[in-house]
Scaffold this active site. Structure first.
Site, PDB file in Angstrom:
ATOM      1  CD  GLN A 134       2.797  -5.245   0.871  1.00 11.55           C
ATOM      2  OE1 GLN A 134       1.771  -5.704   0.392  1.00 11.55           O
ATOM      3  NE2 GLN A 134       3.139  -3.993   0.698  1.00 11.55           N
ATOM      4  CD  GLU A 252      -0.434  -2.447  -1.197  1.00  9.26           C
ATOM      5  OE1 GLU A 252       0.799  -2.553  -1.356  1.00  9.26           O
ATOM      6  OE2 GLU A 252      -0.954  -2.203  -0.102  1.00  9.26           O
TER       7      GLU A 252
END
Lengths: 405, 397
Positions: A134, A252
């Protein structure tokens, strides 16, 4: 059976199946030390071991219960996913190395990807054939993510990226990066960002490892210097980057339903380990398990993990969260990461000065898992939105308090 | 509706890691549209019938406890606890009502009457139930329970009050503390130790000879309590509940803890809302004080504590409805968590109201005083965590 809702016969049978399969198939621990979580994967042999395990679970049909079958998943069955996650935790099976991809890349792709993107990317993601990282935070843009400055320029063939990303877990092994970059520097801060699926094998990509306070690797900085990517690496529309990133962050933070209940199982296993430690440890001639101070702290952890599990069950009954629908989802990551920190800290306190014995010392209790876990717990209270930022968000979005600025 | 009452086993069982397997909660936590309607009606009725101004008037001596209020609760059907094989309200209904009453600080003997009904349903004789139940449910008779003795003793195994058999029944001797609404009640359920070591539970009229009620001068005007002295109180054989006293008491503990937890969650939520609102309206340094993190973050911590406690309470209530054994553990967890949540809410509530929060005029003080009493009823957080520790880790050596 972890504070979730009671199961049907079909699900009970599925659970039995999973348990049996795990009993037969769970791999033996390797000769080398495994990382505690996906955040600390350092060596090629650790990676290979973990990739093989994830592929094994996928091939057996137990991974992908939140991805439709036409993209290589097993169809959307949240209860089956929950059962598999619980049984994996109970069996102390190795974690999934592609954790990030499974947890928040896949849902992002499903929500915003084109058919071509979903068909190309989801199956190898599930199987851990392709690892994801990420690229959000930068040295100058952490909590204030929207101020990021990595630039994406439209070229004849696609895009070109220049900038500097940091805390990029698994970048050293990744094939893809979900990348948030600025496409329009003249637009308002949030409106000028776009979301990309960046191929890490491009030229102009330099991955440099960073060391955690434990001495472990696992995350990196990634420098992009006019790194090219094809046009179809854009996810969604230009200028839609912030919107997509926010939903990624929600995934997340475990806003997806059921995350709390799965987490509760993992936490219960941790609590069992803590109990085992308490029973084995002696202080001043008696077991820590009989020290009133430690007993009370242990019970507080038990109460709080029960609350996490019951909150998960409550989340699935809309009328029971109707007055503050975002409270439980937004609280989840905050409460869970702090619970984990309190547990590992308590374990270190139980150890007294022995908490300072490190990994290779033969007398280190539980192979130094507790000081290691306590230090690593800060990765979770800081990453994915610091506890301080999360409290701001909850204060503003749930309690309606004005922003701090 | 299942009538199995979960009992909390004595603490001498070996530690059971099976306890760590959290129970499966019933589908939807047993919550239905009927529950939703009940809750919505309760909130509406309470906000009209019991606004905070009335509570304040009571606290300032400008109002009186209204016995008629209790009758209104009966008329609403809110005292209609489902007995064995009956229709009526289950533990989850009561928990939802209790939360709303906590929100309003309702000055009525609601929970004490339900505790008495619980004991009657588990251990009362058919004659006792026939005689007492209808009038308690209708609200015509106010019932309460003597649940504690001096030195913060909530465990019947430690009670010093005694009952000895006599010619026409029993003679009761002892002292009970913090008996809620004793001065207003008609009947009190009294647990006493018996010569054989058992616990007998007796339904005693508050006007019986030898019963002396000494009101405690408490901070919480909405929930008066009294000490009861039993001085050679003679009761008929029929006053003794026939079921196992200890079993009945353990069942009571589970429901009492859950309902008190619900009430404390409601109170904590009310304080949170008061303080939240103040933080959006009070301006200093050119902005609402809620924009400062030093104000925002403690409110969030209060929210977290309240929501966690609420989840535990609803889960415990759902388990009680299904008669599941793990309900007793969940009930104790809920009581401990709700006590702490209310304490946090009122502390931050006062603090974040600044100078005004410290004065008599700020409504948080009314909830603060409710906290001082409620958190200790049927055992405070320390008490329950100690019990839970024994369950998890074995008796402390």
């Amino acid at each position: 059976m972890t504070g979730g809702l009671a199961e049907t016969e079909e699900l009970l049978e599925f659970r039995r199946q999973v348990k049996d399969w795990l009993a037969d198939t769970k791999p033996a621990p390797p000769s080398f030390k495994l990382p505690q979580t996906f955040l600390e994967v350092e060596s090629a042999e650790q990676l290979q071991y973990l990739k093989s395990w994830q592929a094994c679970v996928y091939d057996a049909g137990y991974l992908g219960f939140d991805v439709p079958e036409q993209y290589g998943g097993r169809g959307v069955h949240p209860e089956k996913k929950r059962i598999v996650d619980q049984e994996l935790a109970r069996a102390h099976a190795p974690f999934f190395v592609n954790h990030l991809a499974l947890g928040w890349v896949a849902p992002t792709l499903l929500a915003y990807g084109t058919e071509a993107q979903k068909k190309r990317l989801l199956a190898p993601l599930l199987r851990a054939d392709e690892i994801w990282c990420q690229g959000f935070s930068e040295p100058g843009a952490g909590s204030d993510l929207a101020s990021l400055s990595t630039r994406a320029i439209r070229t004849k063939d696609g895009w070109e990226f220049t900038g500097h990303k940091v805390w990029t877990t698994l970048a050293h092994f990744s094939k893809w990066m979900i990348l948030l970059a600025r496409t329009d520097p003249d637009a308002h801060k949030y409106a000028g960002l776009s979301f990309f699926l960046f191929p890490m094998e491009s030229s102009g990509v330099s991955v440099q490892p960073l060391l955690k306070m434990t001495g472990e690797g696992g995350f990196n900085q990634v420098v992009l210097d006019a790194a090219p990517a094809p046009a179809d690496c854009l996810l969604g529309e230009t200028g839609q980057g912030w919107q997509i990133a926010m939903s990624t962050l929600l995934f997340e933070r475990g806003a997806a339903q059921g995350a709390s209940r799965e987490r509760a199982t993992v936490f219960l296993e941790q609590l069992k380990r803590l109990l085992s430690l308490a029973r084995r440890r002696q202080r001043d001639g008696r077991s820590v398990a009989h020290d009133p101070v430690f007993r009370d702290r242990i019970v507080q952890l038990w109460i709080d993990v029960s609350a996490i599990a019951f909150s998960g069950a409550r989340s699935s009954v809309p009328e029971l969260i109707a007055e503050r629908p975002m409270a439980l989802p937004l609280m989840d990551k905050l409460v869970s990461s702090e619970w984990n920190q309190r547990l590992t800290e308590l374990a270190c306190e139980m150890l007294g000065a022995d908490a300072a014995l490190w990994l290779d010392d033969p007398n280190a209790p539980d192979g130094a898992a507790w000081p290691r876990g306590f230090m690593n717990s800060f990765g979770m209270t800081i990453g994915g939105g610091t506890s301080e930022i999360l409290r701001n968000i909850i204060g503003e979005r749930v309690l309606g308090l004005p922003k701090s600025k | 509706m299942s009538q199995r009452h979960p009992s909390f086993e004595p603490t001498l069982l070996p530690p059971d890691e099976g306890e760590l397997e959290l129970p499966a909660l019933p589908e939807n936590l047993g919550f239905s549209e009927e529950h939703q309607l009940l809750r919505d009606n309760a909130r509406r009725w309470l906000s009209e019938r019991c606004p905070i101004s009335e509570v304040r008037a009571l606290a300032e001596g400008r109002g009186e406890l209204q016995r008629g209020l209790h009758g209104e609760l009966g008329q609403l059907g809110w005292l209609d606890l489902a007995g064995p094989g009956d229709e009526g309200l289950g533990p989850l209904h009561i928990a939802l009502l209790s939360e709303e009453m906590g929100r309003s600080l309702l000055p009525a003997a609601y929970l004490p009457s339900l505790w008495a009904l619980t004991l009657l349903d588990v251990a009362g004789s058919p004659e006792q139930r026939a005689e007492l139940r209808p009038s308690i449910v209708s609200g015509n008779r106010i019932a309460t329970v003597a649940a504690s003795e001096a030195d913060d003793c909530w465990d019947p195994a430690q009670f010093r009050s005694r009952a000895r058999p006599a010619v026409e029944g029993f003679v009761l001797q002892g002292e009970k503390t913090h008996v809620l609404f004793a001065a207003q009640a008609d009947v009190v359920m009294v647990p006493c130790r018996e010569p054989t070591g058992t616990i007998g539970i007796f339904a005693v009229g508050l006007d019986a000879p030898g019963v002396s009620v000494q009101p405690e001068l408490g901070v919480d005007a909405t929930r008066p309590a009294a000490r009861i002295e039993l001085d050679d109180v003679r009761v008929a054989r029929s006053a003794r509940m026939v079921g196992d006293g200890l079993d009945a008491w353990r069942a009571l503990e589970s429901t009492a803890c859950t309902w008190l937890a619900a009430e404390m969650v409601g109170a904590a939520d009310a304080v949170l809302e008061l303080t939240r609102k103040y933080a959006t309206e009070r301006f200093q340094f050119g902005r609402a004080i809620g924009s400062f993190q030093a104000v925002k973050h403690p409110l969030v911590d209060t929210l977290i504590a309240v929501e966690q406690a609420r989840s535990l309470t609803l889960g415990a209530a759902a388990l009680l409805c299904s008669g599941a054994r793990p309900a007793s553990v969940a009930a104790r967890m809920a009581k401990a968590a709700a006590s702490e949540a209310l304490a946090l809410a009122v502390k931050k509530g006062v603090q974040l109201h600044g100078g005004f929060g410290f004065t008599w005029d700020c409504d948080v003080q009314l909830y603060f005083k409710r906290m001082l009493q409620s958190r200790g009823l049927f055992g405070d957080a320390v008490h329950h965590r100690r019990q839970l520790a024994a369950r998890l880790l074995g008796a402390q050596s």
